[in-house]
Design an enzyme around this catalytic site. Structure first.
Site, PDB file in Angstrom:
ATOM      1  N   ASN A   1     -10.062   0.933  -0.041  1.00 16.31           N
ATOM      2  CA  ASN A   1      -9.099   0.692   1.041  1.00 16.31           C
ATOM      3  C   ASN A   1      -9.635   1.158   2.390  1.00 16.31           C
ATOM      4  O   ASN A   1     -10.118   2.290   2.511  1.00 16.31           O
ATOM      5  CB  ASN A   1      -7.826   1.483   0.779  1.00 16.31           C
ATOM      6  CG  ASN A   1      -6.984   0.878  -0.311  1.00 16.31           C
ATOM      7  OD1 ASN A   1      -7.514   0.480  -1.344  1.00 16.31           O
ATOM      8  ND2 ASN A   1      -5.698   0.794  -0.085  1.00 16.31           N
TER       9      ASN A   1
ATOM     10  N   HIS B   1      -7.440  10.055   4.094  1.00 21.38           N
ATOM     11  CA  HIS B   1      -7.060   8.964   5.003  1.00 21.38           C
ATOM     12  C   HIS B   1      -7.445   9.342   6.425  1.00 21.38           C
ATOM     13  O   HIS B   1      -7.365  10.509   6.798  1.00 21.38           O
ATOM     14  CB  HIS B   1      -5.537   8.744   4.977  1.00 21.38           C
ATOM     15  CG  HIS B   1      -5.059   8.009   3.756  1.00 21.38           C
ATOM     16  ND1 HIS B   1      -3.991   8.414   3.011  1.00 21.38           N
ATOM     17  CD2 HIS B   1      -5.502   6.875   3.158  1.00 21.38           C
ATOM     18  CE1 HIS B   1      -3.789   7.560   2.010  1.00 21.38           C
ATOM     19  NE2 HIS B   1      -4.704   6.628   2.071  1.00 21.38           N
ATOM     20  N   GLY B   2      -7.842   8.375   7.215  1.00 19.87           N
ATOM     21  CA  GLY B   2      -8.166   8.646   8.624  1.00 19.87           C
ATOM     22  C   GLY B   2      -9.601   9.120   8.776  1.00 19.87           C
ATOM     23  O   GLY B   2     -10.423   8.959   7.870  1.00 19.87           O
TER      24      GLY B   2
ATOM     25  N   THR C   1      -8.161   2.737   9.012  1.00 21.21           N
ATOM     26  CA  THR C   1      -8.443   3.385  10.303  1.00 21.21           C
ATOM     27  C   THR C   1      -9.647   2.771  11.014  1.00 21.21           C
ATOM     28  O   THR C   1      -9.631   2.600  12.237  1.00 21.21           O
ATOM     29  CB  THR C   1      -8.672   4.901  10.086  1.00 21.21           C
ATOM     30  OG1 THR C   1      -7.531   5.417   9.397  1.00 21.21           O
ATOM     31  CG2 THR C   1      -8.841   5.635  11.396  1.00 21.21           C
TER      32      THR C   1
ATOM     33  N   HIS D   1      -9.168   5.229  -1.975  1.00 22.59           N
ATOM     34  CA  HIS D   1      -8.458   5.140  -0.688  1.00 22.59           C
ATOM     35  C   HIS D   1      -9.258   5.905   0.366  1.00 22.59           C
ATOM     36  O   HIS D   1     -10.190   6.625   0.046  1.00 22.59           O
ATOM     37  CB  HIS D   1      -7.048   5.740  -0.827  1.00 22.59           C
ATOM     38  CG  HIS D   1      -6.095   4.809  -1.498  1.00 22.59           C
ATOM     39  ND1 HIS D   1      -5.158   4.092  -0.810  1.00 22.59           N
ATOM     40  CD2 HIS D   1      -5.960   4.459  -2.802  1.00 22.59           C
ATOM     41  CE1 HIS D   1      -4.472   3.345  -1.657  1.00 22.59           C
ATOM     42  NE2 HIS D   1      -4.943   3.543  -2.885  1.00 22.59           N
TER      43      HIS D   1
ATOM     44  N   GLY E   1     -11.187   4.705   2.795  1.00 20.62           N
ATOM     45  CA  GLY E   1     -12.557   4.179   2.877  1.00 20.62           C
ATOM     46  C   GLY E   1     -13.236   4.372   4.221  1.00 20.62           C
ATOM     47  O   GLY E   1     -14.472   4.323   4.314  1.00 20.62           O
TER      48      GLY E   1
ATOM     49  N   ASP F   1       3.156   4.669  -5.301  1.00 22.44           N
ATOM     50  CA  ASP F   1       2.550   5.979  -5.082  1.00 22.44           C
ATOM     51  C   ASP F   1       3.533   7.064  -5.526  1.00 22.44           C
ATOM     52  O   ASP F   1       4.349   7.549  -4.747  1.00 22.44           O
ATOM     53  CB  ASP F   1       2.181   6.138  -3.597  1.00 22.44           C
ATOM     54  CG  ASP F   1       1.497   7.469  -3.338  1.00 22.44           C
ATOM     55  OD1 ASP F   1       1.414   8.287  -4.281  1.00 22.44           O
ATOM     56  OD2 ASP F   1       1.042   7.692  -2.200  1.00 22.44           O
TER      57      ASP F   1
ATOM     58  N   ASP G   1       0.846  -1.200   0.000  1.00 22.68           N
ATOM     59  CA  ASP G   1       0.000   0.000   0.000  1.00 22.68           C
ATOM     60  C   ASP G   1       0.887   1.259   0.000  1.00 22.68           C
ATOM     61  O   ASP G   1       1.787   1.389   0.830  1.00 22.68           O
ATOM     62  CB  ASP G   1      -0.863  -0.054   1.283  1.00 22.68           C
ATOM     63  CG  ASP G   1      -1.959   0.986   1.289  1.00 22.68           C
ATOM     64  OD1 ASP G   1      -2.467   1.324   0.209  1.00 22.68           O
ATOM     65  OD2 ASP G   1      -2.300   1.464   2.393  1.00 22.68           O
TER      66      ASP G   1
ATOM     67  N   GLU H   1      -0.918   5.913  -8.614  1.00 20.50           N
ATOM     68  CA  GLU H   1      -1.762   6.984  -8.050  1.00 20.50           C
ATOM     69  C   GLU H   1      -1.545   8.327  -8.740  1.00 20.50           C
ATOM     70  O   GLU H   1      -0.430   8.708  -9.052  1.00 20.50           O
ATOM     71  CB  GLU H   1      -1.480   7.131  -6.550  1.00 20.50           C
ATOM     72  CG  GLU H   1      -2.356   8.224  -5.920  1.00 20.50           C
ATOM     73  CD  GLU H   1      -2.247   8.311  -4.398  1.00 20.50           C
ATOM     74  OE1 GLU H   1      -2.160   7.261  -3.748  1.00 20.50           O
ATOM     75  OE2 GLU H   1      -2.268   9.443  -3.893  1.00 20.50           O
TER      76      GLU H   1
HETATM   77  P1  13P Z   1      -8.358   4.832   5.974  1.00 19.55           P
HETATM   78  O1  13P Z   1      -7.335   4.640   7.056  1.00 19.55           O
HETATM   79  O2  13P Z   1      -8.895   6.208   5.960  1.00 19.55           O
HETATM   80  O3  13P Z   1      -9.421   3.809   6.016  1.00 19.55           O
HETATM   81  O4  13P Z   1      -7.572   4.677   4.593  1.00 19.55           O
HETATM   82  C1  13P Z   1      -6.939   3.482   4.291  1.00 19.55           C
HETATM   83  C2  13P Z   1      -6.184   3.598   3.035  1.00 19.55           C
HETATM   84  O5  13P Z   1      -6.569   4.282   2.111  1.00 19.55           O
HETATM   85  C3  13P Z   1      -4.933   2.857   2.932  1.00 19.55           C
HETATM   86  O6  13P Z   1      -4.237   3.185   1.777  1.00 19.55           O
END
Ligand code: 13P
Length: 287
Positions: free
Chosen positions: A229, A177-178, A232, A207, A209, A105, A84, A135
């Site tokens: 993805n 993310h997060g 978190t 990403h 998700g 990436d 990832d 990406e």
């Molecule tokens: P989250 O941690 O927001 O779910 O994102 C995960 C991700 O995109 C890993 O590449």
């Protein structure tokens, strides 16, 4: 069985569902995700960041652990082991370690450099029979307390990268993310539709998700997203269940301090989260 992400994602894109890519951080995580996928007959992608790979003592350990778990737990659904957000060097290490799929990436490089490096890695992956994700644009997120909203990908740049022969494309469309900030504007479906128009049938990757509402997930899938993805949300559910166990004083009752007992509620919580996501993404029964 360990397969490339390519074959599962092409099926997903045509069948209008998405395969969940769940990051693994240790043995408990991996086991919970694999067992849930098997129970629900869903294909699954195990994502490994470079930091998590190092934490698990290196990519070769991760590969050996995942392969042995697939065999010993008798997992029969398709599983991809995927790097990832890899750096160029990290991609080379995972290729050598026997991952079935990588993500390069190069989104933080100027587009010409992203194109050059992606092209080199595509050639190696073709030769090895692995799949590769690239990406364009950037995924927002928090760094040192500053929350970035991400940079929406340029559809023309997406087309340039897609034409290099990659198997799936991650594009920034306002995803983060997060945890999502309260003032989050949501996904830019205008950008996603423009990208899909340019790249045709290329499976797209969403990403960040965690926390994306179901209606937005469904709409993204209808516009070509075939891989989502999540990291978190599994971390949060693991932490909440573990905190509840400790706060209830269960680690102090009998041998409740035994890690097999201490980690069990967290592992169950991950299973629940993965199940909810697989149901939402529509991958249940698609193995
Ligand atoms: P989250 O941690 O927001 O779910 O994102 C995960 C991700 O995109 C890993 O590449």
């Amino acid at each position: 069985m360990l397969v490339t992400a390519k074959e599962m994602l092409e099926k997903a894109r045509d069948g209008k569902y998405a395969v969940g890519a769940f990051n693994i951080n240790n043995l408990e995580w991996t086991k919970s995700i694999l067992l849930t996928a098997e129970e629900l007959r869903s294909p699954v992608i195990l994502g490994v960041s470079e930091g998590a790979g190092k934490y698990m003592t290196g990519f070769k350990t991760v590969t050996a652990m995942v392969k042995a778990m697939i065999e010993e737990l008798k997992i029969t659904v398709p599983v991809a082991l995927h790097l990832d957000h890899g750096t160029y060097e990290g991609c080379l290490k995972c290729i050598e370690a026997g991952f079935s799929s990588i993500m390069f990436d190069g989104s933080h490089y100027p587009i010409e450099e992203n194109v050059e490096k992606t092209k080199e890695l595509v050639a190696i992956c073709r030769e090895k029979g692995m799949s590769i994700e690239a990406e364009v644009g950037s995924i927002g997120g928090e760094e040192d307390g500053v929350v970035g909203m991400g940079e929406c990908a340029d559809p023309d740049e997406c087309k340039r990268i897609a034409d290099l022969g990659i198997d799936m494309l991650a594009a920034g469309i306002g995803n983060i993310h997060g945890k999502y900030p309260a003032n989050w504007q949501g996904l830019s479906f205008e950008t996603l539709a423009a990208i899909q128009e340019k790249v045709g049938k290329m499976p797209l990757v969403l990403h960040g998700g965690t926390g994306i509402p179901e209606d937005m997930i469904k709409k993204a899938i209808s516009l070509g997203v075939a891989k989502i993805n999540v990291n978190t949300e599994c971390q949060l559910s693991f932490a909440a269940a573990t905190r509840e166990y400790i706060e209830a004083g269960k680690d102090q009752q009998g041998k409740g301090y035994d890690p097999r007992k201490l980690l069990a509620p967290g592992a169950e919580a991950i299973k629940q989260t993965v199940k909810e996501k697989m149901e939402m993404f529509g991958s249940v029964g698609k193995a």
